[in-house]
Structure formats: C-alpha cells, structure tokens
Enzyme design. Structure first.
Site, PDB file in Angstrom:
ATOM      1  N   LYS A  22       0.853  -1.211   0.000  1.00  0.00           N
ATOM      2  CA  LYS A  22       0.000   0.000   0.000  1.00  0.00           C
ATOM      3  C   LYS A  22       0.878   1.247   0.000  1.00  0.00           C
ATOM      4  O   LYS A  22       0.666   2.166  -0.789  1.00  0.00           O
ATOM      5  CB  LYS A  22      -0.880   0.001   1.241  1.00  0.00           C
ATOM      6  N   ASN A  23       1.899   1.258   0.855  1.00  0.00           N
ATOM      7  CA  ASN A  23       2.694   2.476   1.040  1.00  0.00           C
ATOM      8  C   ASN A  23       3.680   2.723  -0.082  1.00  0.00           C
ATOM      9  O   ASN A  23       4.301   3.784  -0.144  1.00  0.00           O
ATOM     10  CB  ASN A  23       3.412   2.440   2.398  1.00  0.00           C
ATOM     11  N   ARG A  91      -4.699  10.882   4.430  1.00  0.00           N
ATOM     12  CA  ARG A  91      -3.529  11.752   4.578  1.00  0.00           C
ATOM     13  C   ARG A  91      -2.547  11.536   3.429  1.00  0.00           C
ATOM     14  O   ARG A  91      -1.921  12.474   2.942  1.00  0.00           O
ATOM     15  CB  ARG A  91      -2.863  11.435   5.911  1.00  0.00           C
ATOM     16  N   CYS A 115      -4.539  12.487  12.972  1.00  0.00           N
ATOM     17  CA  CYS A 115      -5.269  11.221  13.086  1.00  0.00           C
ATOM     18  C   CYS A 115      -4.889  10.605  14.432  1.00  0.00           C
ATOM     19  O   CYS A 115      -4.090  11.143  15.177  1.00  0.00           O
ATOM     20  CB  CYS A 115      -4.912  10.295  11.922  1.00  0.00           C
ATOM     21  N   ARG A 120      -0.065  14.968  12.194  1.00  0.00           N
ATOM     22  CA  ARG A 120       0.612  14.531  10.976  1.00  0.00           C
ATOM     23  C   ARG A 120       1.027  15.772  10.173  1.00  0.00           C
ATOM     24  O   ARG A 120       0.444  16.110   9.173  1.00  0.00           O
ATOM     25  CB  ARG A 120      -0.310  13.631  10.153  1.00  0.00           C
ATOM     26  N   PRO A 121       2.036  16.514  10.656  1.00  0.00           N
ATOM     27  CA  PRO A 121       2.428  17.750   9.968  1.00  0.00           C
ATOM     28  C   PRO A 121       3.028  17.464   8.581  1.00  0.00           C
ATOM     29  O   PRO A 121       3.442  16.341   8.304  1.00  0.00           O
ATOM     30  CB  PRO A 121       3.496  18.331  10.890  1.00  0.00           C
ATOM     31  N   ASP A 123       5.205  20.020   7.373  1.00  0.00           N
ATOM     32  CA  ASP A 123       6.147  21.150   7.288  1.00  0.00           C
ATOM     33  C   ASP A 123       7.407  20.807   6.483  1.00  0.00           C
ATOM     34  O   ASP A 123       7.929  21.637   5.740  1.00  0.00           O
ATOM     35  CB  ASP A 123       6.521  21.628   8.690  1.00  0.00           C
ATOM     36  N   LEU A 124       7.875  19.561   6.602  1.00  0.00           N
ATOM     37  CA  LEU A 124       9.110  19.185   5.878  1.00  0.00           C
ATOM     38  C   LEU A 124       8.843  19.119   4.369  1.00  0.00           C
ATOM     39  O   LEU A 124       9.666  19.549   3.556  1.00  0.00           O
ATOM     40  CB  LEU A 124       9.622  17.828   6.380  1.00  0.00           C
ATOM     41  N   ASP A 306       5.008   0.747  11.993  1.00  0.00           N
ATOM     42  CA  ASP A 306       3.773   0.100  11.507  1.00  0.00           C
ATOM     43  C   ASP A 306       3.633  -1.330  11.993  1.00  0.00           C
ATOM     44  O   ASP A 306       2.607  -1.960  11.748  1.00  0.00           O
ATOM     45  CB  ASP A 306       3.736   0.120   9.965  1.00  0.00           C
ATOM     46  N   ARG A 398      -8.527  -0.494   5.095  1.00  0.00           N
ATOM     47  CA  ARG A 398      -7.714   0.541   4.435  1.00  0.00           C
ATOM     48  C   ARG A 398      -6.361  -0.033   4.020  1.00  0.00           C
ATOM     49  O   ARG A 398      -5.765   0.394   3.052  1.00  0.00           O
ATOM     50  CB  ARG A 398      -7.479   1.710   5.384  1.00  0.00           C
TER      51      ARG A 398
HETATM   52  C1  EPZ Z   1       4.427   6.883   6.021  1.00  0.00           C
HETATM   53  O1  EPZ Z   1       3.666   7.968   6.529  1.00  0.00           O
HETATM   54  C2  EPZ Z   1       3.490   5.681   6.025  1.00  0.00           C
HETATM   55  N1  EPZ Z   1       2.317   5.957   5.205  1.00  0.00           N
HETATM   56  C3  EPZ Z   1       3.033   5.378   7.468  1.00  0.00           C
HETATM   57  O2  EPZ Z   1       2.265   4.172   7.421  1.00  0.00           O
HETATM   58  C4  EPZ Z   1       4.283   5.124   8.320  1.00  0.00           C
HETATM   59  O3  EPZ Z   1       3.879   4.895   9.654  1.00  0.00           O
HETATM   60  C5  EPZ Z   1       5.204   6.355   8.251  1.00  0.00           C
HETATM   61  O4  EPZ Z   1       5.555   6.619   6.872  1.00  0.00           O
HETATM   62  C6  EPZ Z   1       6.503   6.138   9.032  1.00  0.00           C
HETATM   63  O5  EPZ Z   1       7.177   5.023   8.524  1.00  0.00           O
HETATM   64  C7  EPZ Z   1       2.430   5.909   3.860  1.00  0.00           C
HETATM   65  O6  EPZ Z   1       3.506   5.681   3.316  1.00  0.00           O
HETATM   66  C8  EPZ Z   1       1.174   6.136   3.066  1.00  0.00           C
HETATM   67  P1  EPZ Z   1       6.426  10.381   7.958  1.00  0.00           P
HETATM   68  P2  EPZ Z   1       4.262   9.474   6.435  1.00  0.00           P
HETATM   69  O7  EPZ Z   1       6.287  11.648   7.211  1.00  0.00           O
HETATM   70  O8  EPZ Z   1       5.186   9.581   5.290  1.00  0.00           O
HETATM   71  C9  EPZ Z   1       7.043  13.590  11.343  1.00  0.00           C
HETATM   72  C10 EPZ Z   1       0.429   2.795   7.776  1.00  0.00           C
HETATM   73  O9  EPZ Z   1       0.047   2.277   8.830  1.00  0.00           O
HETATM   74  N2  EPZ Z   1       6.907  14.560  10.247  1.00  0.00           N
HETATM   75  O10 EPZ Z   1       7.563   9.462   7.613  1.00  0.00           O
HETATM   76  O11 EPZ Z   1       3.112  10.381   6.505  1.00  0.00           O
HETATM   77  C11 EPZ Z   1       5.748  12.831  11.613  1.00  0.00           C
HETATM   78  O12 EPZ Z   1       4.925  13.552  12.514  1.00  0.00           O
HETATM   79  C12 EPZ Z   1       0.875   4.245   7.768  1.00  0.00           C
HETATM   80  O13 EPZ Z   1       0.521   2.201   6.669  1.00  0.00           O
HETATM   81  C13 EPZ Z   1       7.143  15.910  10.497  1.00  0.00           C
HETATM   82  O14 EPZ Z   1       7.463  16.303  11.610  1.00  0.00           O
HETATM   83  O15 EPZ Z   1       5.077   9.546   7.790  1.00  0.00           O
HETATM   84  C14 EPZ Z   1       6.260  11.545  12.210  1.00  0.00           C
HETATM   85  O16 EPZ Z   1       6.521  11.737  13.585  1.00  0.00           O
HETATM   86  C15 EPZ Z   1       0.619   4.928   9.103  1.00  0.00           C
HETATM   87  N3  EPZ Z   1       7.003  16.798   9.470  1.00  0.00           N
HETATM   88  C16 EPZ Z   1       7.579  11.295  11.473  1.00  0.00           C
HETATM   89  O17 EPZ Z   1       7.967  12.570  10.941  1.00  0.00           O
HETATM   90  C17 EPZ Z   1       6.651  16.398   8.205  1.00  0.00           C
HETATM   91  O18 EPZ Z   1       6.570  17.256   7.285  1.00  0.00           O
HETATM   92  C18 EPZ Z   1       7.477  10.295  10.348  1.00  0.00           C
HETATM   93  O19 EPZ Z   1       6.419  10.700   9.523  1.00  0.00           O
HETATM   94  C19 EPZ Z   1       6.421  15.038   7.975  1.00  0.00           C
HETATM   95  C20 EPZ Z   1       6.545  14.130   9.013  1.00  0.00           C
END
Ligand code: EPZ
Length: 419
Positions: A22-23, A91, A115, A120-121, A123-124, A306, A398
């Site tokens: 999925k991811n 998201r 969520c 789920r920011p 900003d990056l 995950d 999902r």
């Molecule tokens: C991906 O989400 C996955 N989803 C998530 O899987 C997975 O848990 C996550 O990566 C971490 O491995 C998909 O790929 C669709 P992140 P993503 O941006 O990319 C912080 C599932 O169960 N952050 O890597 O949205 C954030 O808050 C889902 O399949 C910022 O601070 O996650 C978190 O603490 C759930 N600023 C950390 O980084 C940003 O701009 C990792 O988030 C972005 C993220």
C-alpha cells in the site's frame, strides 16, 4: 459499519500470499501525474486507500482503468486542485503535491487532518518545495504551492522523529522536472522510497542514492510513460508473521522480499521463534522458549512503527516484562486501552508501553482506531479465550486485503458481520 468476530484458540498453519505494498503503490500512483503518457502499475492491492487515490486521480482528470491488480493511468489533461472531501479522508493524498508541482508548477490540496496516531504535519514537505522555489500558502484548510520556475537545491528532510517517508517521495517527485540538481539530505531510506525512485527512473528520471540518507536528482525536461510492479507489502507480511508467533504452529508468507523484513524477523527470532527464509518465502515456527523484549520503533532499516502494535499483542502474552517505545509516532498506542479490555497488563508511560505478559487474554468487544492497531486487535483475538468483536473494521480494510479471509485460510475462525 462491519465488524469482525474472532473466535480465539485456533492454531494457524499454512502459507499466505502477500499483496503489493500500500505504502509503495500510493506515491507511485501519484507519480503517474508527471507524464501525459500512459503508465501501467501492477500488483496494486485492492484497498480502500488505493480506491481513494484512484478517485482523486480521476477527479484531477486522469483516465484510470483497473483490472484486478493492474492499473492503467493516463494523465493527459489535469487539474491542479484535488477534491477536498476525498483528500480529507486519506492523509497520503498529500503525495499528489509533488507531481502536480513538478508537472503543472502549482497544486492545491486540503491540509491533511491529524489522526489517532498523532499530529501529521507536512512542514518538511513544504520546506522542500520552498527550497525548490515554490511559494506556499495555507488558507481555508487548504495548502497551495506555486512555482513558476523549479530550480534544484540542497534540502534537508531531517526531523526529531527521523526523516519523512512521503515527504522524501514528494520532494523527489517535484525535483525530477526541476532545472538543475537537487540533493535531499536526511532522506527516508524505506523500501517504498526506493520503489518510487525506481518507477521514476523507468519514466526517464535521473535519481541516485535512493535507499540511503542522501538522494541526488538531476532534473530532466520531461518524463515518459512506464510499466512497474509494486514491491510486496512488508508490513502485511510482518503482520502475518506476528499472527504465526501469537497463535501459529507454522506460518509461511510468500511472494515477499526477505531483506525488507530483516528488522521484523530479527526481533521475532530474539523473541524465541524459529525463522526460516527461502527465496521469496519466510516461515515462522514456535521455538523452545518465548522471550520478553525491549522494542524501539524507529525509521528503516530499524524496527518499523507500523509493526509496533502487532508486537504489543505478541508481548501481551509473553511471560516477563516487555518495554515498547515508538520513536516515530510517540502517541501511537491507541491499541493499549483495547488490549487491556482483553486482560492485557500494559502501562503507558509517555511514548512507552510497559507490558507484563499474561498467560491468556479474554475475548471482548474492542474498538479499532487506526489501521495497524486494528490488525493488532485481531491478532490478540487469535490467542484470546472466547470471541473478540472488533468494531469499525473499515480501518483494517484501508491497509489489508481481506485479512479475515487470509487468516481463515490459515485455520483461524473469523466472521465478518455486515452491519
Ligand atoms: C508513512 O507515513 C506511512 N504511510 C506510514 O504508514 C508510516 O507509519 C510512516 O511513513 C513512518 O514510517 C504511507 O507511506 C502512506 P512520515 P508518512 O512523514 O510519510 C514527522 C500505515 O500504517 N513529520 O515518515 O506520513 C511525523 O509527525 C501508515 O501504513 C514531520 O514532523 O510519515 C512523524 O513523527 C501509518 N514533518 C515522522 O515525521 C513532516 O513534514 C514520520 O512521519 C512530515 C513528518
């Protein structure tokens, strides 16, 4: 809303075919926006999140055709504003920003809501787009990015929680058509980022270093159509291995890439299970003694967030004291309260769960909250005495293709009750 009834105490045995990731599929489907030519993506799992993404792409003007696991997409003429209501539901739709910016130099999507697993920011993501020359405007719950001219830049995507998986993909997709060279420092190393990079390269992009902390992208004028098969879902595979640990005699997951599972299989063997790896198959069997663990969920190649809830379900019935921390989503413990309703002895201390293993869980009505917590409750129900009723099963659908049917084929007794 459907619910799932898990009749506990059945032992699992057999082999289960793992679906496409999925991811990985979600950003790859978004990446088809980067060319006017047709793309064919295979091994796309049949999940509601995928359905949402295909709906968004159709609403943006793409021709979308799906035949079982293969999707044909052609983004000849596209809009740059995604429909609010669908984007709000998922998201991951934030990953259309990068390709729309790369191709049309503007994009508008609704800000992803928070969520249950945490804020789920993005900003990056936005910082990356700004570094490439985009102006970012947030108003009315939408984020609009505008970049008449995209120019390569050096960008850091490091955060206090590691890197950002979708952020790395988003910036990569905006940079592939930018002028000049982009270097992403602190990039996410997940296999799904590598899979996306491989698809972009098949479309004619010039990308090096995907899978490492530093990715270099040399912008090109345009991209062409391509065909791509999505990698197997390492989290679905890990979930079934955890099910085999919780209540299995011998469970095999097939059509996987064992290297993507190393942190999970490594932890399961530390927990006392026998792990056998053969080609694209991985088998788990009970070992001589179960061992309580200290588990830290961290970015890849470490143990994945995950899989954190699923390991809590296993540790809940492992004698001794286990300590589980999630350094990616420190509040991702919605499953704890529900497992305690089943008799688990777990105490939450900030971003850490202290688990005292019990010999037997008891079936109870529980509430699914997020995708992986819901799967963990089904796994806990496999071991529990009696029936566990998991409500709000749409969370599970999902991210898991027919998890109840696949578990029943392994010997579980799970009923899906249409509400
Ligand atoms: C991906 O989400 C996955 N989803 C998530 O899987 C997975 O848990 C996550 O990566 C971490 O491995 C998909 O790929 C669709 P992140 P993503 O941006 O990319 C912080 C599932 O169960 N952050 O890597 O949205 C954030 O808050 C889902 O399949 C910022 O601070 O996650 C978190 O603490 C759930 N600023 C950390 O980084 C940003 O701009 C990792 O988030 C972005 C993220």
């Amino acid at each position: 809303m459907d619910k799932i009834l898990v009749h506990g105490g059945r032992r699992l045995r057999g082999s289960v075919k793992i679906s496409g990731s999925k991811n990985s599929a979600l950003p790859i489907l978004a990446a088809t926006l980067l060319t006017k030519e047709p793309c064919t993506i295979s091994r796309v799992p049949d999940l509601s999140d995928i359905h949402y993404m295909l709906t968004i792409l159709s609403e943006l003007g793409c021709e979308v055709e799906r035949a079982s696991g293969t999707v044909q997409i052609r983004a000849e003429k596209i809009l740059t504003h995604a429909p609010y209501d669908i984007v709000r539901k998922m998201r991951a739709s934030v990953c259309i920003l990068g390709p729309l910016l790369g191709r049309e130099h503007e994009a508008t999507v609704s800000l992803p809501g928070g969520c249950v697993i945490g804020d789920r920011p993005i900003d990056l993501h936005l910082r990356g787009f700004e570094a490439l020359g985009a102006a970012v405007k947030v108003s009315g719950g939408n984020v609009k990015v505008l970049a008449p001219h995209l120019k390569g830049a050096r960008i850091s995507l490091r955060s206090n929680f590691g890197s950002t998986v979708l952020g790395t993909g988003n910036v990569m997709m905006a940079a592939v058509l930018a002028e000049g060279v982009t270097v992403i420092d602190g990039a996410a190393e997940e296999p799904e980022v590598v899979d996306l990079a491989n698809f972009l390269i098949a479309m004619g992009a010039k990308i090096e270093g995907a899978g490492t902390r530093s990715i270099t992208i040399e912008g090109v004028k345009e991209l062409h159509g391509a065909e791509h098969e999505v990698i197997p879902d390492r989290i679905e595979a890990g979930t079934f291995l955890a099910a085999g640990a919780i209540s299995g005699d011998e469970v095999t997951v097939s059509r996987v890439i064992p290297a993507h599972l190393e942190s999970v299989t490594g932890l399961l063997s530390k927990a006392g299970f026998e792990i056998l790896s053969n080609g694209s198959q991985v088998t788990i069997r009970p070992g001589s003694k179960r061992v309580a663990l200290k588990i830290d969920a961290v970015p890849y190649p470490g143990f994945p967030t995950d899989m954190q809830a699923q390991m809590c379900a296993l540790m809940a019935t492992t004698e001794g004291i286990s300590v589980v921390s999630d350094h990616v989503f420190p509040h991702r413990f919605m499953h704890v309260a529900e497992m305690k309703r089943m008799g688990a002895d777990i105490e939450l201390q900030g971003g850490t769960a202290v688990i005292k293993g019990v010999s037997q869980l008891g079936g109870a009505p529980v509430m699914a909250s997020d995708l992986r917590a819901s799967a963990a409750l089904v796994l806990a129900g496999l071991q529990a005495d009696g029936i566990t009723e998991v409500n709000r099963v749409y969370h599970i659908d999902r991210g898991y293709e027919s998890i109840d049917e696949k578990l029943n084929e392994l010997g579980a007794e799970i009923e899906r009750v249409k509400a």
